[in-house]
Write a protein that holds these residues in place. Structure first.
Motif, PDB file in Angstrom:
ATOM      1  N   LEU A  57      33.248  42.593 -15.466  1.00  0.00           N
ATOM      2  CA  LEU A  57      32.902  41.651 -14.405  1.00  0.00           C
ATOM      3  C   LEU A  57      32.697  40.250 -14.972  1.00  0.00           C
ATOM      4  CD1 LEU A  57      32.007  40.776 -11.579  1.00  0.00           C
ATOM      5  CD2 LEU A  57      29.741  41.723 -12.072  1.00  0.00           C
ATOM      6  N   ALA A  58      32.005  40.151 -16.097  1.00  0.00           N
ATOM      7  CA  ALA A  58      31.748  38.848 -16.709  1.00  0.00           C
ATOM      8  C   ALA A  58      33.058  38.162 -17.088  1.00  0.00           C
ATOM      9  CB  ALA A  58      30.850  39.003 -17.933  1.00  0.00           C
ATOM     10  N   ALA A  59      33.999  38.928 -17.634  1.00  0.00           N
ATOM     11  CA  ALA A  59      35.286  38.361 -18.034  1.00  0.00           C
ATOM     12  C   ALA A  59      36.037  37.813 -16.825  1.00  0.00           C
ATOM     13  CB  ALA A  59      36.127  39.417 -18.743  1.00  0.00           C
ATOM     14  N   GLU A  60      36.074  38.584 -15.740  1.00  0.00           N
ATOM     15  CA  GLU A  60      36.793  38.122 -14.547  1.00  0.00           C
ATOM     16  C   GLU A  60      36.057  36.986 -13.855  1.00  0.00           C
ATOM     17  OE1 GLU A  60      38.934  40.558 -11.872  1.00  0.00           O
ATOM     18  OE2 GLU A  60      38.778  42.335 -13.154  1.00  0.00           O
ATOM     19  N   ALA A  61      34.719  37.043 -13.861  1.00  0.00           N
ATOM     20  CA  ALA A  61      33.932  35.980 -13.235  1.00  0.00           C
ATOM     21  C   ALA A  61      34.107  34.672 -13.985  1.00  0.00           C
ATOM     22  CB  ALA A  61      32.455  36.376 -13.187  1.00  0.00           C
ATOM     23  N   PHE A  62      34.229  34.764 -15.311  1.00  0.00           N
ATOM     24  CA  PHE A  62      34.459  33.562 -16.111  1.00  0.00           C
ATOM     25  C   PHE A  62      35.786  32.920 -15.717  1.00  0.00           C
ATOM     26  CE2 PHE A  62      35.800  31.016 -19.629  1.00  0.00           C
ATOM     27  CZ  PHE A  62      34.629  30.475 -20.145  1.00  0.00           C
ATOM     28  N   THR A  63      36.834  33.737 -15.635  1.00  0.00           N
ATOM     29  CA  THR A  63      38.152  33.234 -15.249  1.00  0.00           C
ATOM     30  C   THR A  63      38.132  32.682 -13.829  1.00  0.00           C
ATOM     31  OG1 THR A  63      39.257  34.784 -16.736  1.00  0.00           O
ATOM     32  CG2 THR A  63      40.570  33.890 -14.925  1.00  0.00           C
ATOM     33  N   ALA A 110      29.207  28.984 -23.637  1.00  0.00           N
ATOM     34  CA  ALA A 110      29.738  28.919 -25.006  1.00  0.00           C
ATOM     35  C   ALA A 110      28.807  29.537 -26.037  1.00  0.00           C
ATOM     36  CB  ALA A 110      30.039  27.473 -25.387  1.00  0.00           C
ATOM     37  N   SER A 111      27.511  29.279 -25.919  1.00  0.00           N
ATOM     38  CA  SER A 111      26.574  29.755 -26.942  1.00  0.00           C
ATOM     39  C   SER A 111      26.360  31.257 -26.917  1.00  0.00           C
ATOM     40  CB  SER A 111      25.221  29.051 -26.789  1.00  0.00           C
ATOM     41  OG  SER A 111      24.629  29.390 -25.550  1.00  0.00           O
ATOM     42  N   GLU A 112      26.707  31.916 -25.804  1.00  0.00           N
ATOM     43  CA  GLU A 112      26.462  33.355 -25.733  1.00  0.00           C
ATOM     44  C   GLU A 112      27.731  34.203 -25.696  1.00  0.00           C
ATOM     45  OE1 GLU A 112      24.476  34.737 -22.181  1.00  0.00           O
ATOM     46  OE2 GLU A 112      25.308  33.115 -20.978  1.00  0.00           O
ATOM     47  N   VAL A 113      28.886  33.579 -25.559  1.00  0.00           N
ATOM     48  CA  VAL A 113      30.125  34.352 -25.490  1.00  0.00           C
ATOM     49  C   VAL A 113      30.331  35.173 -26.756  1.00  0.00           C
ATOM     50  CG1 VAL A 113      32.649  34.151 -25.492  1.00  0.00           C
ATOM     51  CG2 VAL A 113      31.306  32.941 -23.782  1.00  0.00           C
ATOM     52  N   GLY A 114      29.937  34.636 -27.901  1.00  0.00           N
ATOM     53  CA  GLY A 114      30.082  35.371 -29.158  1.00  0.00           C
ATOM     54  C   GLY A 114      29.300  36.678 -29.199  1.00  0.00           C
ATOM     55  N   ARG A 115      28.298  36.811 -28.326  1.00  0.00           N
ATOM     56  CA  ARG A 115      27.506  38.052 -28.272  1.00  0.00           C
ATOM     57  C   ARG A 115      28.058  39.028 -27.246  1.00  0.00           C
ATOM     58  NH1 ARG A 115      23.419  34.079 -28.180  1.00  0.00           N
ATOM     59  NH2 ARG A 115      22.986  34.494 -25.964  1.00  0.00           N
ATOM     60  N   GLN A 116      29.082  38.621 -26.499  1.00  0.00           N
ATOM     61  CA  GLN A 116      29.659  39.483 -25.473  1.00  0.00           C
ATOM     62  C   GLN A 116      30.836  40.268 -26.031  1.00  0.00           C
ATOM     63  OE1 GLN A 116      27.827  39.504 -22.636  1.00  0.00           O
ATOM     64  NE2 GLN A 116      26.601  37.937 -23.666  1.00  0.00           N
ATOM     65  N   GLY A 117      31.437  41.070 -25.172  1.00  0.00           N
ATOM     66  CA  GLY A 117      32.571  41.887 -25.583  1.00  0.00           C
ATOM     67  C   GLY A 117      33.860  41.088 -25.708  1.00  0.00           C
ATOM     68  N   CYS A 118      34.897  41.786 -26.129  1.00  0.00           N
ATOM     69  CA  CYS A 118      36.195  41.150 -26.373  1.00  0.00           C
ATOM     70  C   CYS A 118      36.794  40.564 -25.096  1.00  0.00           C
ATOM     71  CB  CYS A 118      37.152  42.180 -26.978  1.00  0.00           C
ATOM     72  SG  CYS A 118      38.722  41.465 -27.519  1.00  0.00           S
ATOM     73  N   ALA A 119      36.579  41.219 -23.965  1.00  0.00           N
ATOM     74  CA  ALA A 119      37.170  40.744 -22.714  1.00  0.00           C
ATOM     75  C   ALA A 119      36.646  39.363 -22.348  1.00  0.00           C
ATOM     76  CB  ALA A 119      36.885  41.727 -21.584  1.00  0.00           C
ATOM     77  N   VAL A 120      35.347  39.135 -22.538  1.00  0.00           N
ATOM     78  CA  VAL A 120      34.767  37.829 -22.233  1.00  0.00           C
ATOM     79  C   VAL A 120      35.294  36.784 -23.214  1.00  0.00           C
ATOM     80  CG1 VAL A 120      32.629  36.513 -21.986  1.00  0.00           C
ATOM     81  CG2 VAL A 120      32.695  38.898 -21.253  1.00  0.00           C
ATOM     82  N   SER A 121      35.396  37.173 -24.485  1.00  0.00           N
ATOM     83  CA  SER A 121      35.938  36.262 -25.494  1.00  0.00           C
ATOM     84  C   SER A 121      37.369  35.859 -25.146  1.00  0.00           C
ATOM     85  CB  SER A 121      35.901  36.928 -26.875  1.00  0.00           C
ATOM     86  OG  SER A 121      36.472  36.093 -27.858  1.00  0.00           O
ATOM     87  N   GLU A 122      38.167  36.805 -24.695  1.00  0.00           N
ATOM     88  CA  GLU A 122      39.548  36.512 -24.317  1.00  0.00           C
ATOM     89  C   GLU A 122      39.607  35.542 -23.135  1.00  0.00           C
ATOM     90  OE1 GLU A 122      41.316  40.301 -23.629  1.00  0.00           O
ATOM     91  OE2 GLU A 122      41.582  40.750 -25.766  1.00  0.00           O
ATOM     92  N   SER A 123      38.709  35.732 -22.156  1.00  0.00           N
ATOM     93  CA  SER A 123      38.670  34.831 -21.000  1.00  0.00           C
ATOM     94  C   SER A 123      38.299  33.426 -21.432  1.00  0.00           C
ATOM     95  CB  SER A 123      37.671  35.342 -19.954  1.00  0.00           C
ATOM     96  OG  SER A 123      38.130  36.541 -19.364  1.00  0.00           O
ATOM     97  N   PHE A 124      37.326  33.335 -22.342  1.00  0.00           N
ATOM     98  CA  PHE A 124      36.908  32.028 -22.849  1.00  0.00           C
ATOM     99  C   PHE A 124      38.061  31.365 -23.603  1.00  0.00           C
ATOM    100  CE2 PHE A 124      35.118  28.969 -25.719  1.00  0.00           C
ATOM    101  CZ  PHE A 124      34.021  28.435 -25.059  1.00  0.00           C
ATOM    102  N   ALA A 125      38.718  32.121 -24.478  1.00  0.00           N
ATOM    103  CA  ALA A 125      39.818  31.569 -25.280  1.00  0.00           C
ATOM    104  C   ALA A 125      40.944  31.071 -24.393  1.00  0.00           C
ATOM    105  CB  ALA A 125      40.337  32.620 -26.261  1.00  0.00           C
ATOM    106  N   LYS A 126      41.270  31.810 -23.347  1.00  0.00           N
ATOM    107  CA  LYS A 126      42.347  31.379 -22.439  1.00  0.00           C
ATOM    108  C   LYS A 126      41.953  30.101 -21.707  1.00  0.00           C
ATOM    109  CE  LYS A 126      45.468  32.777 -18.762  1.00  0.00           C
ATOM    110  NZ  LYS A 126      45.439  31.419 -18.178  1.00  0.00           N
ATOM    111  N   ALA A 127      40.703  30.047 -21.236  1.00  0.00           N
ATOM    112  CA  ALA A 127      40.237  28.850 -20.546  1.00  0.00           C
ATOM    113  C   ALA A 127      40.265  27.647 -21.483  1.00  0.00           C
ATOM    114  CB  ALA A 127      38.820  29.071 -20.008  1.00  0.00           C
ATOM    115  N   PHE A 128      39.835  27.864 -22.716  1.00  0.00           N
ATOM    116  CA  PHE A 128      39.830  26.778 -23.701  1.00  0.00           C
ATOM    117  C   PHE A 128      41.254  26.264 -23.949  1.00  0.00           C
ATOM    118  CE2 PHE A 128      39.885  24.861 -27.866  1.00  0.00           C
ATOM    119  CZ  PHE A 128      38.721  24.108 -27.874  1.00  0.00           C
ATOM    120  N   GLU A 129      42.194  27.183 -24.109  1.00  0.00           N
ATOM    121  CA  GLU A 129      43.586  26.784 -24.334  1.00  0.00           C
ATOM    122  C   GLU A 129      44.162  26.062 -23.114  1.00  0.00           C
ATOM    123  OE1 GLU A 129      45.313  26.562 -26.881  1.00  0.00           O
ATOM    124  OE2 GLU A 129      44.779  28.094 -28.343  1.00  0.00           O
ATOM    125  N   ASP A 130      43.823  26.537 -21.918  1.00  0.00           N
ATOM    126  CA  ASP A 130      44.327  25.892 -20.702  1.00  0.00           C
ATOM    127  C   ASP A 130      43.781  24.469 -20.566  1.00  0.00           C
ATOM    128  OD1 ASP A 130      45.739  28.157 -20.093  1.00  0.00           O
ATOM    129  OD2 ASP A 130      44.406  28.828 -18.476  1.00  0.00           O
TER     130      ASP A 130
END
Length: 200
Positions: A57-63, A110-130
Protein backbone atom coordinates in the motif's frame (compact mmCIF):
# COMPACT_ATOMS: atom_id res chain seq x y z
CA UNK A 1 -22.18 -9.46 -1.01
CA UNK A 2 -19.72 -8.65 -3.80
CA UNK A 3 -19.13 -5.03 -4.70
CA UNK A 4 -19.22 -3.88 -8.30
CA UNK A 5 -16.03 -3.18 -10.24
CA UNK A 6 -16.86 0.52 -10.11
CA UNK A 7 -17.28 0.46 -6.32
CA UNK A 8 -14.11 -1.58 -5.90
CA UNK A 9 -12.18 0.97 -7.96
CA UNK A 10 -13.72 3.77 -5.89
CA UNK A 11 -12.69 2.04 -2.65
CA UNK A 12 -9.17 1.48 -3.92
CA UNK A 13 -8.88 5.14 -4.88
CA UNK A 14 -10.16 6.23 -1.46
CA UNK A 15 -7.55 4.03 0.26
CA UNK A 16 -4.71 5.38 -1.89
CA UNK A 17 -5.81 8.96 -1.33
CA UNK A 18 -6.09 8.47 2.44
CA UNK A 19 -2.76 6.63 2.67
CA UNK A 20 -0.95 9.17 0.52
CA UNK A 21 -2.19 12.07 2.64
CA UNK A 22 -1.58 10.39 6.01
CA UNK A 23 1.90 9.11 5.09
CA UNK A 24 2.95 12.61 4.08
CA UNK A 25 1.45 14.14 7.22
CA UNK A 26 2.62 11.61 9.84
CA UNK A 27 5.21 9.44 8.11
CA UNK A 28 4.90 5.87 6.89
CA UNK A 29 5.89 4.42 10.27
CA UNK A 30 3.51 6.80 12.06
CA UNK A 31 0.39 5.48 10.34
CA UNK A 32 -1.27 2.10 10.80
CA UNK A 33 -3.58 0.29 8.41
CA UNK A 34 -6.47 0.95 10.81
CA UNK A 35 -5.87 4.69 10.49
CA UNK A 36 -5.91 4.46 6.71
CA UNK A 37 -9.04 2.31 6.55
CA UNK A 38 -10.86 4.64 8.96
CA UNK A 39 -9.78 7.74 7.00
CA UNK A 40 -11.10 6.15 3.80
CA UNK A 41 -14.35 5.14 5.50
CA UNK A 42 -13.64 1.43 4.99
CA UNK A 43 -12.77 -1.67 7.01
CA UNK A 44 -9.52 -3.58 7.50
CA UNK A 45 -10.97 -6.29 5.31
CA UNK A 46 -11.61 -3.88 2.47
CA UNK A 47 -8.05 -2.61 2.70
CA UNK A 48 -6.51 -6.06 2.58
CA UNK A 49 -8.78 -7.01 -0.31
CA UNK A 50 -6.87 -4.46 -2.38
CA UNK A 51 -3.38 -4.53 -0.84
CA UNK A 52 -1.61 -7.62 0.51
CA UNK A 53 0.50 -5.63 2.97
CA UNK A 54 1.16 -2.15 4.32
CA UNK A 55 4.39 -2.13 2.30
CA UNK A 56 2.47 -2.73 -0.92
CA UNK A 57 0.00 0.00 0.00
CA UNK A 58 2.80 2.43 0.89
CA UNK A 59 4.52 1.81 -2.46
CA UNK A 60 1.34 2.45 -4.45
CA UNK A 61 0.33 5.41 -2.29
CA UNK A 62 3.74 6.97 -2.88
CA UNK A 63 3.32 6.63 -6.64
CA UNK A 64 -0.27 7.89 -6.42
CA UNK A 65 0.85 11.00 -4.55
CA UNK A 66 3.76 11.69 -6.87
CA UNK A 67 1.64 11.32 -10.00
CA UNK A 68 -0.87 13.74 -8.50
CA UNK A 69 1.93 16.25 -7.91
CA UNK A 70 3.16 15.83 -11.48
CA UNK A 71 -0.38 16.50 -12.73
CA UNK A 72 -0.41 19.68 -10.62
CA UNK A 73 2.93 20.65 -12.18
CA UNK A 74 1.53 20.20 -15.69
CA UNK A 75 -1.46 22.34 -14.73
CA UNK A 76 0.90 24.99 -13.33
CA UNK A 77 2.87 24.94 -16.60
CA UNK A 78 -0.34 25.55 -18.51
CA UNK A 79 0.96 24.45 -21.90
CA UNK A 80 4.17 26.45 -21.72
CA UNK A 81 7.64 24.95 -21.37
CA UNK A 82 8.93 26.12 -17.97
CA UNK A 83 12.62 26.88 -17.77
CA UNK A 84 14.95 25.15 -15.34
CA UNK A 85 14.91 28.30 -13.20
CA UNK A 86 11.09 28.34 -13.24
CA UNK A 87 11.09 24.83 -11.81
CA UNK A 88 13.69 25.68 -9.18
CA UNK A 89 11.76 28.76 -8.07
CA UNK A 90 8.51 26.80 -7.82
CA UNK A 91 9.85 23.64 -6.19
CA UNK A 92 12.06 25.25 -3.56
CA UNK A 93 9.52 27.72 -2.24
CA UNK A 94 7.58 28.51 0.94
CA UNK A 95 4.38 27.44 -0.84
CA UNK A 96 5.79 23.98 -1.56
CA UNK A 97 7.18 23.74 1.97
CA UNK A 98 3.81 24.50 3.51
CA UNK A 99 1.97 21.79 1.52
CA UNK A 100 2.77 19.00 3.94
CA UNK A 101 -0.20 16.72 3.23
CA UNK A 102 -0.35 17.36 -0.51
CA UNK A 103 3.26 18.26 -1.31
CA UNK A 104 6.08 16.19 -2.73
CA UNK A 105 6.04 12.67 -1.23
CA UNK A 106 9.80 12.41 -1.78
CA UNK A 107 10.32 15.31 0.61
CA UNK A 108 7.92 13.85 3.15
CA UNK A 109 9.36 10.33 3.07
CA UNK A 110 13.02 10.52 2.03
CA UNK A 111 14.41 10.03 5.54
CA UNK A 112 12.36 6.89 6.19
CA UNK A 113 12.22 5.17 2.80
CA UNK A 114 15.51 3.42 3.56
CA UNK A 115 13.78 1.65 6.46
CA UNK A 116 10.92 0.40 4.27
CA UNK A 117 10.72 -2.56 1.93
CA UNK A 118 11.98 -2.85 -1.62
CA UNK A 119 8.63 -1.89 -3.16
CA UNK A 120 8.65 1.52 -1.47
CA UNK A 121 12.29 2.05 -2.46
CA UNK A 122 11.42 1.25 -6.08
CA UNK A 123 8.54 3.76 -6.02
CA UNK A 124 10.84 6.42 -4.61
CA UNK A 125 13.56 5.68 -7.18
CA UNK A 126 11.09 5.90 -10.07
CA UNK A 127 9.68 9.19 -8.79
CA UNK A 128 13.19 10.57 -8.37
CA UNK A 129 14.14 9.58 -11.92
CA UNK A 130 10.91 11.04 -13.33
CA UNK A 131 11.44 14.35 -11.53
CA UNK A 132 15.09 14.42 -12.60
CA UNK A 133 14.05 13.78 -16.23
CA UNK A 134 11.54 16.64 -16.07
CA UNK A 135 14.18 19.10 -14.88
CA UNK A 136 16.78 17.68 -17.26
CA UNK A 137 14.41 18.28 -20.14
CA UNK A 138 14.04 21.93 -19.18
CA UNK A 139 17.76 22.57 -19.69
CA UNK A 140 19.19 23.80 -22.98
CA UNK A 141 20.60 21.25 -25.43
CA UNK A 142 23.74 23.37 -25.56
CA UNK A 143 24.62 21.91 -22.16
CA UNK A 144 26.05 18.37 -22.58
CA UNK A 145 23.75 15.57 -21.42
CA UNK A 146 25.94 14.50 -18.44
CA UNK A 147 25.98 18.09 -17.16
CA UNK A 148 22.21 18.44 -17.62
CA UNK A 149 21.65 15.30 -15.58
CA UNK A 150 24.08 16.46 -12.89
CA UNK A 151 22.27 19.79 -12.51
CA UNK A 152 18.86 18.11 -12.51
CA UNK A 153 19.87 15.60 -9.82
CA UNK A 154 21.35 18.40 -7.70
CA UNK A 155 18.13 20.40 -8.02
CA UNK A 156 15.88 17.50 -6.99
CA UNK A 157 18.12 16.58 -4.06
CA UNK A 158 18.34 20.26 -3.14
CA UNK A 159 14.56 20.50 -3.14
CA UNK A 160 14.13 17.47 -0.91
CA UNK A 161 16.75 18.61 1.58
CA UNK A 162 15.80 22.27 1.61
CA UNK A 163 12.11 21.62 2.16
CA UNK A 164 12.81 19.02 4.86
CA UNK A 165 15.15 21.33 6.79
CA UNK A 166 12.87 24.34 6.33
CA UNK A 167 9.94 22.35 7.71
CA UNK A 168 12.07 21.15 10.61
CA UNK A 169 13.00 24.65 11.81
CA UNK A 170 9.99 26.79 10.85
CA UNK A 171 8.21 26.47 14.21
CA UNK A 172 11.19 27.78 16.15
CA UNK A 173 12.86 30.02 13.58
CA UNK A 174 10.73 31.08 10.58
CA UNK A 175 13.41 33.42 9.26
CA UNK A 176 15.94 30.57 9.17
CA UNK A 177 13.35 28.38 7.41
CA UNK A 178 13.02 30.97 4.64
CA UNK A 179 16.79 31.53 4.53
CA UNK A 180 17.38 27.82 3.91
CA UNK A 181 15.06 27.85 0.91
CA UNK A 182 16.60 31.02 -0.50
CA UNK A 183 20.17 29.76 -0.06
CA UNK A 184 19.53 26.48 -1.86
CA UNK A 185 17.46 28.11 -4.58
CA UNK A 186 20.13 30.72 -5.27
CA UNK A 187 23.00 28.22 -5.16
CA UNK A 188 21.35 25.93 -7.70
CA UNK A 189 20.46 28.94 -9.84
CA UNK A 190 24.06 30.14 -9.73
CA UNK A 191 25.36 26.71 -10.74
CA UNK A 192 22.96 26.70 -13.66
CA UNK A 193 23.98 30.19 -14.79
CA UNK A 194 27.67 29.32 -14.50
CA UNK A 195 27.19 26.21 -16.60
CA UNK A 196 25.20 28.14 -19.20
CA UNK A 197 27.83 30.90 -19.47
CA UNK A 198 30.64 28.34 -19.63
CA UNK A 199 29.00 26.62 -22.62
CA UNK A 200 28.25 29.77 -24.62
Amino acid sequence: MRVSKEKAAENRGALLQAASRLFRKRGIDGVGVADIAREAGLTHGALYAHFPSKDALAAEAFTYGFEGNMADTREWAGGRDPSFQDYVEGLISPDMRDKVETGCPMTASASEVGRQGCAVSESFAKAFEDMTATLEGSLSDTVPAPERRRLAIAAVVGQIGALAVSRAVIKSDPSLADEVLQAVRETIGAAHRAESVHRE
